[in-house]
Design a protein around this motif. Structure first.
Motif, PDB file in Angstrom:
ATOM      1  N   ILE A  46      62.416 120.760  69.883  1.00 38.18           N
ATOM      2  CA  ILE A  46      61.549 121.946  69.775  1.00 38.18           C
ATOM      3  C   ILE A  46      60.128 121.573  70.172  1.00 38.18           C
ATOM      4  O   ILE A  46      59.448 122.310  70.890  1.00 38.18           O
ATOM      5  N   HIS A  47      59.664 120.401  69.739  1.00 37.21           N
ATOM      6  CA  HIS A  47      58.339 119.889  70.132  1.00 37.21           C
ATOM      7  C   HIS A  47      58.244 119.754  71.657  1.00 37.21           C
ATOM      8  O   HIS A  47      57.191 120.018  72.251  1.00 37.21           O
ATOM      9  N   SER A  48      59.360 119.351  72.291  1.00 29.31           N
ATOM     10  CA  SER A  48      59.379 119.138  73.753  1.00 29.31           C
ATOM     11  C   SER A  48      59.665 120.414  74.539  1.00 29.31           C
ATOM     12  O   SER A  48      59.846 120.366  75.755  1.00 29.31           O
ATOM     13  N   ARG A  49      59.731 121.553  73.852  1.00 30.07           N
ATOM     14  CA  ARG A  49      59.997 122.862  74.498  1.00 30.07           C
ATOM     15  C   ARG A  49      61.357 122.895  75.179  1.00 30.07           C
ATOM     16  O   ARG A  49      61.516 123.386  76.294  1.00 30.07           O
ATOM     17  N   GLU A  50      62.376 122.395  74.500  1.00 28.22           N
ATOM     18  CA  GLU A  50      63.740 122.468  75.017  1.00 28.22           C
ATOM     19  C   GLU A  50      64.505 123.557  74.276  1.00 28.22           C
ATOM     20  O   GLU A  50      64.251 123.817  73.094  1.00 28.22           O
ATOM     21  N   ASN A  51      65.465 124.174  74.961  1.00 25.01           N
ATOM     22  CA  ASN A  51      66.340 125.154  74.293  1.00 25.01           C
ATOM     23  C   ASN A  51      67.234 124.423  73.304  1.00 25.01           C
ATOM     24  O   ASN A  51      67.805 123.376  73.633  1.00 25.01           O
ATOM     25  N   ILE A  52      67.385 124.980  72.099  1.00 22.69           N
ATOM     26  CA  ILE A  52      68.205 124.300  71.098  1.00 22.69           C
ATOM     27  C   ILE A  52      68.815 125.297  70.126  1.00 22.69           C
ATOM     28  O   ILE A  52      68.177 126.283  69.740  1.00 22.69           O
ATOM     29  N   LEU A  53      70.088 125.067  69.782  1.00 18.74           N
ATOM     30  CA  LEU A  53      70.793 125.849  68.762  1.00 18.74           C
ATOM     31  C   LEU A  53      71.017 124.947  67.551  1.00 18.74           C
ATOM     32  O   LEU A  53      71.579 123.861  67.685  1.00 18.74           O
ATOM     33  N   VAL A  54      70.557 125.391  66.386  1.00 24.91           N
ATOM     34  CA  VAL A  54      70.739 124.627  65.147  1.00 24.91           C
ATOM     35  C   VAL A  54      71.730 125.382  64.279  1.00 24.91           C
ATOM     36  O   VAL A  54      71.462 126.482  63.817  1.00 24.91           O
ATOM     37  N   PRO A  57      74.661 124.792  57.302  1.00 20.15           N
ATOM     38  CA  PRO A  57      74.946 125.661  56.159  1.00 20.15           C
ATOM     39  C   PRO A  57      73.688 126.354  55.639  1.00 20.15           C
ATOM     40  O   PRO A  57      72.568 125.872  55.829  1.00 20.15           O
ATOM     41  N   THR A  58      73.889 127.486  54.968  1.00 14.26           N
ATOM     42  CA  THR A  58      72.795 128.206  54.341  1.00 14.26           C
ATOM     43  C   THR A  58      72.053 127.277  53.376  1.00 14.26           C
ATOM     44  O   THR A  58      72.669 126.510  52.648  1.00 14.26           O
ATOM     45  N   GLY A  59      70.706 127.337  53.428  1.00 16.67           N
ATOM     46  CA  GLY A  59      69.912 126.554  52.491  1.00 16.67           C
ATOM     47  C   GLY A  59      69.734 125.099  52.875  1.00 16.67           C
ATOM     48  O   GLY A  59      69.367 124.274  52.038  1.00 16.67           O
ATOM     49  N   SER A  60      69.978 124.740  54.138  1.00 15.67           N
ATOM     50  CA  SER A  60      69.875 123.338  54.556  1.00 15.67           C
ATOM     51  C   SER A  60      68.559 123.022  55.256  1.00 15.67           C
ATOM     52  O   SER A  60      68.361 121.905  55.721  1.00 15.67           O
ATOM     53  N   GLY A  61      67.668 124.017  55.369  1.00 11.75           N
ATOM     54  CA  GLY A  61      66.348 123.738  55.949  1.00 11.75           C
ATOM     55  C   GLY A  61      66.195 124.092  57.409  1.00 11.75           C
ATOM     56  O   GLY A  61      65.308 123.570  58.090  1.00 11.75           O
ATOM     57  N   LYS A  62      67.044 124.998  57.925  1.00 13.80           N
ATOM     58  CA  LYS A  62      66.972 125.389  59.347  1.00 13.80           C
ATOM     59  C   LYS A  62      65.613 125.980  59.720  1.00 13.80           C
ATOM     60  O   LYS A  62      65.028 125.631  60.738  1.00 13.80           O
ATOM     61  N   THR A  63      65.143 126.931  58.890  1.00 11.30           N
ATOM     62  CA  THR A  63      63.926 127.671  59.245  1.00 11.30           C
ATOM     63  C   THR A  63      62.722 126.749  59.268  1.00 11.30           C
ATOM     64  O   THR A  63      61.911 126.794  60.201  1.00 11.30           O
ATOM     65  N   LEU A  64      62.608 125.892  58.259  1.00 12.28           N
ATOM     66  CA  LEU A  64      61.498 124.933  58.226  1.00 12.28           C
ATOM     67  C   LEU A  64      61.571 123.997  59.425  1.00 12.28           C
ATOM     68  O   LEU A  64      60.549 123.671  60.047  1.00 12.28           O
ATOM     69  N   THR A  65      62.788 123.582  59.789  1.00 14.14           N
ATOM     70  CA  THR A  65      62.983 122.709  60.953  1.00 14.14           C
ATOM     71  C   THR A  65      62.471 123.390  62.216  1.00 14.14           C
ATOM     72  O   THR A  65      61.776 122.782  63.036  1.00 14.14           O
ATOM     73  N   ALA A  66      62.824 124.674  62.379  1.00 10.28           N
ATOM     74  CA  ALA A  66      62.435 125.414  63.581  1.00 10.28           C
ATOM     75  C   ALA A  66      60.921 125.538  63.688  1.00 10.28           C
ATOM     76  O   ALA A  66      60.348 125.429  64.783  1.00 10.28           O
TER      77      ALA A  66
END
Length: 866
Positions: A46-54, A57-66
């Protein structure tokens, strides 16, 4: 399998590597708050501006990661004094409530980072949805947010706005949250085109997709990234499956699921629910229908008045927004002990800490089960704890196989709609409003979307012809050209001063639905949901308000019926609410049935078969005994069907009605196709009216006069099934309703015009007149063609129905006929599913118990099939 374009990331970055790219203030904040990174795979791309699908499971920190890399970029730029007055990131979520959650979850960390940095960062984050005020919109126009949080519909509006469009030309990140909830419907199709429109304005934009556990990941990645010159764009995939520990069990309130009286079963279930709730701090109970949600809340309060007063609540789509928000806030604040809901809390709205999720009955798909149960332990590395409570033997087998697939990470595949011509028409109108464009450039832009990369030029041209007013006869229905097309230059643009206003006030893909009045003559006897009306065929029997009615026809939002007491209901009242079983899970249940059939046919002893059940499934002793008994009775009484063996069971009931029961465990969407095609073939070739009943495990054809059902079934060919189904649904309620939805999306029917709102009833009357008008133009008119596609591909499952018939033709699937004196154990739920509407539930259970006892009485004497 991965392709050159789609790469699955396997190497994790170390915490040190990630901290190295973070601004010191951000790094210090993160160390104090969390210490270690939840999904370290994703931050660097994400820092390198690449397309990525994460996918995690729910509650594993996806949003904070993004947002980690994005917030770091903004904080770093702000502290260095180079933060620009522009939009850096667009975040799209399917729910307004989720948008507000994200705002809170971004603003608070920024305040904490400001405190560490010792200065104001002046990073602006704004929400733009249908609830945003004109004042707030004006403020965004003057000073664009650095991060814009929005919904698919609001994004489409700003993409066609005259003023805000300039702020969309340097977007660096485009984040789609809950991809799985969007990709499976037309909101996702609409969003995929909006993403391409945004990418045309910001060519270097990176796409970030956040999803719960989902399959197939490669196709979702292609959906996210889109296509370039006919090939999928580069996209990395992070598949985080094992981050959270799972504690999952299938439980039953009683040992004997069929021999017990209803009152005892009912009481035992609520005792079990109460025990589970009292053992935990906060519990979420999922049901499969809104009516069941209300029923569970009522009975828990009634049976345990000292335990449940203000600390229990219901949450579903039929409740007011205020009621839902109150429940969500009380959950967050820890002021409520148990919430019962249908599907409304499946998505990742922040509802605080839940330590147990209970599913009452089967969630019907592995992905949905994991999503629901994932609401528990909604923190990093918490244990996800879920209990699936089963009340009948079909549910027990289904949930046991579902649990096996969940534990073994076998996720059912998502269906992504493609080539939706109604959504295409709406988006082309929006593109023309934004700016003039050459027709070839427009076609190339649309083909970049995953949902349209196979779009035929002929279909595209027919939509253009509709939008440019080529069909003059439609002007009699007040449908005028929305765009112009100069065939000499190839240029396309908007037509008419009102074009922008009409588009902005009618945008979106979610159909409006209201209650349908049910009348006997002019007398109103009640209302039904439109989704229920869709399922009805003339002659179908259903129950309303305790009375039995026969459906005759509908006009607008009125269903005409006649009183009927001679036949039992064949369409249960919960039919439109109940979730369909996924095809992949259905096939896995069929495979288990085949293994059990082989064990019984080989003469293996009970102990050996029980050992196999324990080895194959994750069930306790009681469940294993129930499963063994169920299959043993079916084997002794008839035959065991499977994924490669369809059993057709013929029997005549006490009223002389002749049933042909097809044990076809392929899910309701496939069985809807097979049963309708068969009933149509019987009607055409034998001039017989046939009643249909369907569920996930099979379907039946019933008639008072003898019909050669198997002769008609043999007429169904895989090469012709789509053509047969086109004819079968041509005059159906479902096509009439879906045509209205498609016409509204394609802006043929305007919900809003010059400030006037057209009621749904008027829309339906207009659509039925319009349907006849387009049929006179062509049966292949693009919006009619789309309505048929939506019914057969999205609502039903014509693709897998075709594969089943092909399997029969190739002898991969055997079809065997038997005749029985009573419905076999596997058929009981199917043939009695309508009886719950004319009996008290305890009477239905007692009826099933008596039928079961009759079956047991026959077993041991002789098999009752010929």
């Amino acid at each position: 399998m991965p392709t050159d374009s789609i790469t699955f990331l396997e190497r994790q970055n170390t915490d040190e590597e990630i901290y190295h790219i973070l601004n010191p203030a951000v790094a210090q904040w993160f160390k104090q708050k969390f210490g270690t990174f939840a999904i370290p795979f994703a931050i660097m791309p994400i820092h390198s501006r690449e397309n990525i699908l994460v996918s995690s499971p729910t509650g594993s920190g996806k949003t904070l990661t993004a947002f980690m890399a994005i917030l770091n970029e903004l904080v770093d730029s702000s502290l260095k004094g180079i933060l620009e007055n522009r939009l850096y990131a667009v975040y799209v979520s399917p729910l307004k409530a989720l948008s507000n959650d994200i705002l809170i979850n971004l603003v608070n960390p920024l305040k904490e980072i400001e405190s560490i940095a010792g200065k104001e960062l002046n990073i602006r984050i704004s929400v733009r949805t249908g609830d945003t005020t004109p004042k707030e919109k004006a403020a965004m126009l003057k000073n664009p947010p650095h991060i814009l949080i929005t919904t698919p519909e609001s994004l489409a509006i700003i993409l066609s706005s005259e003023k805000f469009i300039s702020h969309l030309q340097q977007v660096e990140w485009f984040i789609i949250d809950e991809v799985h909830a969007l990709a499976e419907n037309k909101r996702g199709v609409h969003l995929s085109l909006s993403a391409e429109r945004l990418a045309a304005l910001s060519p270097h934009m990176a796409r970030v997709g956040l999803s719960a556990t989902i399959s197939p990941l490669e196709e979702i990645a292609k959906f996210l990234a889109g296509f370039e010159e006919g090939k999928p764009r580069q996209c990395k995939v992070v598949d985080v499956q094992a981050l959270k520990q799972m504690d999952l069990q299938v439980v039953s309130p009683v040992k004997d699921l069929i021999g017990i009286e209803h009152g005892l079963m009912h009481h035992a279930m609520y005792v079990l629910l109460d025990k589970l709730v009292q053992e935990h701090k906060t519990t979420l109970i999922f049901t499969n229908t809104r009516s069941a949600t209300e029923r569970v809340v009522h009975h828990l309060k009634e049976k345990f008045p000292k335990s449940y007063t203000e600390n229990i609540g219901a949450h579903h789509g039929s409740l007011s927004k205020a009621s839902r928000l109150d429940i969500e806030n009380r959950l967050r604040e820890g002021k409520i002990k148990v919430v019962v809901c249908s599907t409304s809390l499946e998505l990742g709205i922040d509802i605080g800490y839940i330590d147990l999720v209970i599913c009452l009955g089967s969630p019907k798909s592995v992905a949905r089960a994991l999503q629901r149960i994932g609401r528990s332990g909604h923190r990093l590395r918490d244990t996800t704890k879920g209990r699936i409570v089963v009340l009948d033997r079909d549910d027990l087998v289904e949930c046991a196989v579902l649990l096996k697939d969940a534990v073994e990470k076998k996720i059912d595949r998502l269906h992504i709609p493609t080539n939706c011509l109604d959504v295409l028409a709406q988006q082309i109108d929006g593109i023309a409003i934004q700016n003039q464009i050459h027709i070839d450039a427009l076609f190339a832009l649309i083909k970049k979307s995953y949902c349209y990369h196979h779009l035929q030029r002929k279909d595209f041209q027919e939509v253009i012809d509709y939008l440019t007013g080529k069909y003059i006869s439609l002007e009699d229905r007040h449908i005028y050209a929305k765009i112009w097309h100069d065939e000499a230059t190839g240029m396309i643009g908007r037509k008419g001063k009102m074009g922008r206003v009409i588009y902005m006030t009618n945008i979106g893909t979610i159909p409006e639905e209201v209650a349908v009045k049910v009348k006997v003559g002019e007398h109103i006897v009640g209302t039904i949901e439109e989704a229920f009306l869709e399922k009805l065929r003339p002659g179908d029997i259903f129950v309303l308000g305790g009375n039995v009615y026969e459906f005759k026809f509908s006009r607008g939002m009125v269903a005409q019926v006649s009183a009927s007491a001679s036949r039992p209901p064949n369409v249960p009242s919960w039919f439109s609410e109940m979730l369909p079983l996924s095809f992949d899970l259905a096939v896995d249940i069929g495979k288990f049935r085949k293994l059990m059939s082989q064990k019984f046919s080989a003469g293996e002893k009970k102990k050996e078969i029980l050992n196999f059940i324990h080895t194959y499934l994750y069930v306790d002793q009681n469940a294993a005994e129930s499963i063994y008994s169920y299959f043993n009775e079916q084997f002794q009484f008839a035959k065991i069907p499977s994924d490669t063996r369809i059993i057709v069971e013929h029997y005549t009931d006490e009223r002389g009605l002749k049933y042909a029961i097809f044990h076809a465990l392929f899910g309701r969407r496939v069985n809807d196709c097979l049963s309708r095609a068969l009933a149509f073939a019987i009607g055409r070739t034998q001039h017989r009216d046939a009643e249909i009943g369907i569920n996930d495990n099979g379907f039946y054809i019933c008639s008072s006069k003898k019909a050669d059902v198997m002769a008609a079934f043999r007429l169904l060919k895989s090469s012709d099934i789509t053509k047969v189904m086109d004819m079968a649904i041509d005059q159906s309620e479902v096509l009439k309703r879906r045509f209205r939805h498609c016409a509204a999306r394609a802006l043929m029917i305007l919900r809003s015009y010059k400030g006037n709102i057209k009621r749904v009833g008027r829309q339906q009357v207009s659509s039925m007149i319009l349907l006849n008008a387009v049929r006179r133009i062509s049966q292949e008119f693009p919006i009619l063609k789309e309505a048929r596609r939506e019914v057969l591909e999205d609502l039903m499952d014509i693709g897998n129905a075709q594969k089943i018939i092909e399997g029969i033709e190739k002898k991969d699937i055997k079809v065997e006929e038997i005749s029985t004196a009573l419905p076999s154990p596997f058929a009981l739920n199917l043939v009695t599913q309508g009886k719950a509407d004319i009996m008290k539930i305890e009477d239905k259970v007692e009826f099933l118990r008596r039928m079961h006892q009759q079956i047991l009485a026959k077993i041991g004497k002789e098999k009752l099939f010929l």
